[in-house]
Design a protein around this motif. Structure first.
Motif, PDB file in Angstrom:
ATOM      1  N   THR A  57       0.924  -1.276   0.123  1.00  0.00           N
ATOM      2  CA  THR A  57      -0.056  -0.079  -0.087  1.00  0.00           C
ATOM      3  C   THR A  57       1.027   1.152  -0.010  1.00  0.00           C
ATOM      4  O   THR A  57       1.972   1.270   0.462  1.00  0.00           O
ATOM      5  CB  THR A  57      -0.825   0.043   1.167  1.00  0.00           C
ATOM      6  OG1 THR A  57      -1.903   1.080   0.920  1.00  0.00           O
ATOM      7  CG2 THR A  57      -0.235   0.132   2.571  1.00  0.00           C
ATOM      8  N   THR A  59       0.848   5.142   1.054  1.00  0.00           N
ATOM      9  CA  THR A  59       0.247   6.464   1.733  1.00  0.00           C
ATOM     10  C   THR A  59       1.071   7.790   1.475  1.00  0.00           C
ATOM     11  O   THR A  59       2.135   7.783   1.287  1.00  0.00           O
ATOM     12  CB  THR A  59       0.004   6.382   3.093  1.00  0.00           C
ATOM     13  OG1 THR A  59       1.376   6.081   3.863  1.00  0.00           O
ATOM     14  CG2 THR A  59      -0.869   5.200   3.479  1.00  0.00           C
ATOM     15  N   ASP A  62      -0.009  12.813   4.723  1.00  0.00           N
ATOM     16  CA  ASP A  62      -0.964  13.138   5.583  1.00  0.00           C
ATOM     17  C   ASP A  62      -1.762  11.834   5.981  1.00  0.00           C
ATOM     18  O   ASP A  62      -2.848  11.732   6.494  1.00  0.00           O
ATOM     19  CB  ASP A  62      -2.140  14.076   4.817  1.00  0.00           C
ATOM     20  CG  ASP A  62      -2.564  13.442   3.522  1.00  0.00           C
ATOM     21  OD1 ASP A  62      -2.002  12.124   3.172  1.00  0.00           O
ATOM     22  OD2 ASP A  62      -3.263  14.049   2.875  1.00  0.00           O
ATOM     23  N   GLY A  63      -1.254  10.751   5.645  1.00  0.00           N
ATOM     24  CA  GLY A  63      -1.863   9.318   5.855  1.00  0.00           C
ATOM     25  C   GLY A  63      -2.886   9.130   4.567  1.00  0.00           C
ATOM     26  O   GLY A  63      -3.463   7.647   5.015  1.00  0.00           O
ATOM     27  N   ARG A  64      -3.114   9.490   3.946  1.00  0.00           N
ATOM     28  CA  ARG A  64      -4.068   9.248   2.938  1.00  0.00           C
ATOM     29  C   ARG A  64      -3.702   8.055   2.046  1.00  0.00           C
ATOM     30  O   ARG A  64      -2.386   8.204   1.245  1.00  0.00           O
ATOM     31  CB  ARG A  64      -4.619  10.416   2.004  1.00  0.00           C
ATOM     32  CG  ARG A  64      -5.812  10.198   1.364  1.00  0.00           C
ATOM     33  CD  ARG A  64      -6.392  11.249   0.570  1.00  0.00           C
ATOM     34  NE  ARG A  64      -5.081  11.737  -0.206  1.00  0.00           N
ATOM     35  CZ  ARG A  64      -5.232  12.761  -0.942  1.00  0.00           C
ATOM     36  NH1 ARG A  64      -6.185  13.698  -1.012  1.00  0.00           N
ATOM     37  NH2 ARG A  64      -4.248  13.243  -2.253  1.00  0.00           N
ATOM     38  N   VAL A  65      -4.498   6.916   1.623  1.00  0.00           N
ATOM     39  CA  VAL A  65      -4.083   5.911   0.981  1.00  0.00           C
ATOM     40  C   VAL A  65      -4.422   6.335  -0.565  1.00  0.00           C
ATOM     41  O   VAL A  65      -5.276   6.939  -0.900  1.00  0.00           O
ATOM     42  CB  VAL A  65      -5.220   4.748   1.118  1.00  0.00           C
ATOM     43  CG1 VAL A  65      -4.783   3.547   0.375  1.00  0.00           C
ATOM     44  CG2 VAL A  65      -4.908   4.133   2.611  1.00  0.00           C
ATOM     45  N   MET A  66      -3.163   6.030  -1.188  1.00  0.00           N
ATOM     46  CA  MET A  66      -2.948   6.507  -2.681  1.00  0.00           C
ATOM     47  C   MET A  66      -3.306   5.319  -3.911  1.00  0.00           C
ATOM     48  O   MET A  66      -2.938   5.450  -5.017  1.00  0.00           O
ATOM     49  CB  MET A  66      -1.878   7.147  -3.042  1.00  0.00           C
ATOM     50  CG  MET A  66      -1.380   8.246  -1.723  1.00  0.00           C
ATOM     51  SD  MET A  66      -2.857   9.691  -2.060  1.00  0.00           S
ATOM     52  CE  MET A  66      -2.747  10.357  -3.795  1.00  0.00           C
ATOM     53  N   LYS A  83      -3.167   5.911  -7.809  1.00  0.00           N
ATOM     54  CA  LYS A  83      -3.958   7.039  -7.956  1.00  0.00           C
ATOM     55  C   LYS A  83      -2.954   8.456  -8.622  1.00  0.00           C
ATOM     56  O   LYS A  83      -1.759   8.133  -8.333  1.00  0.00           O
ATOM     57  CB  LYS A  83      -4.675   7.726  -6.914  1.00  0.00           C
ATOM     58  CG  LYS A  83      -5.724   6.869  -6.187  1.00  0.00           C
ATOM     59  CD  LYS A  83      -6.413   7.624  -4.915  1.00  0.00           C
ATOM     60  CE  LYS A  83      -7.245   6.735  -4.565  1.00  0.00           C
ATOM     61  NZ  LYS A  83      -8.016   7.180  -3.069  1.00  0.00           N
ATOM     62  N   TYR A  90       5.897  10.135  -0.281  1.00  0.00           N
ATOM     63  CA  TYR A  90       4.844   8.773  -0.041  1.00  0.00           C
ATOM     64  C   TYR A  90       5.795   7.792   0.548  1.00  0.00           C
ATOM     65  O   TYR A  90       6.931   7.627   0.493  1.00  0.00           O
ATOM     66  CB  TYR A  90       4.506   8.533  -1.361  1.00  0.00           C
ATOM     67  CG  TYR A  90       3.706   9.610  -2.345  1.00  0.00           C
ATOM     68  CD1 TYR A  90       2.355   9.498  -1.840  1.00  0.00           C
ATOM     69  CD2 TYR A  90       4.363  10.494  -2.763  1.00  0.00           C
ATOM     70  CE1 TYR A  90       1.665  10.885  -2.421  1.00  0.00           C
ATOM     71  CE2 TYR A  90       3.690  11.527  -3.577  1.00  0.00           C
ATOM     72  CZ  TYR A  90       2.362  11.624  -3.220  1.00  0.00           C
ATOM     73  OH  TYR A  90       1.467  12.703  -3.722  1.00  0.00           O
TER      74      TYR A  90
END
Length: 114
Positions: A57, A59, A62-66, A83, A90
């Motif tokens: 994975t 991220t 900001d910790g948002r999954v990409m 994305k 990252y």
């Protein structure tokens, strides 16, 4: 002398059972600073992977999954579509489970330059 022979035999026959799927090359590489965002992550390992239990994975800072979908593992390679990544740093986090069920985890970072 017999102890040496026994130790040699032990090492010879137990080595495959001690195997782990270690990360070798990755694309993008650890600490890479890229001019353009990658469309995918590709990780290579030293052992064949168990697809149902291996994953990767990505991220953002900001910790948002990409991730643009689930990761896939085939043989010694794991892939993940991404994305569209804006400039920034990252983190890639991976879990490898070899077909002999040994589990390893790791992570590394890369950046997309503005």
């Amino acid at each position: 002398m017999q102890i040496r022979i026994a130790l040699f035999a032990f090492c010879l026959f137990t080595a495959p059972a001690l195997a782990h799927a270690h990360l070798t090359p990755s694309d993008p590489a650890a600490n890479a600073i890229l001019k353009s965002a990658p469309a995918r992550i590709e990780l290579h390992f030293t052992e064949a992977l168990e697809p149902a239990f291996s994953s990767v994975t990505v991220t953002g800072k900001d910790g948002r999954v990409m991730d643009a979908g689930p990761s896939s593992a085939n043989g010694t390679t794991m892939r993940l579509l991404l994305k569209k990544l804006p400039p920034g740093q990252y983190r890639v986090h991976w879990v490898s489970v070899a077909v002999d069920t040994h589990r390893l985890t790791g992570d590394y970072s890369f950046s997309v330059a503005p």
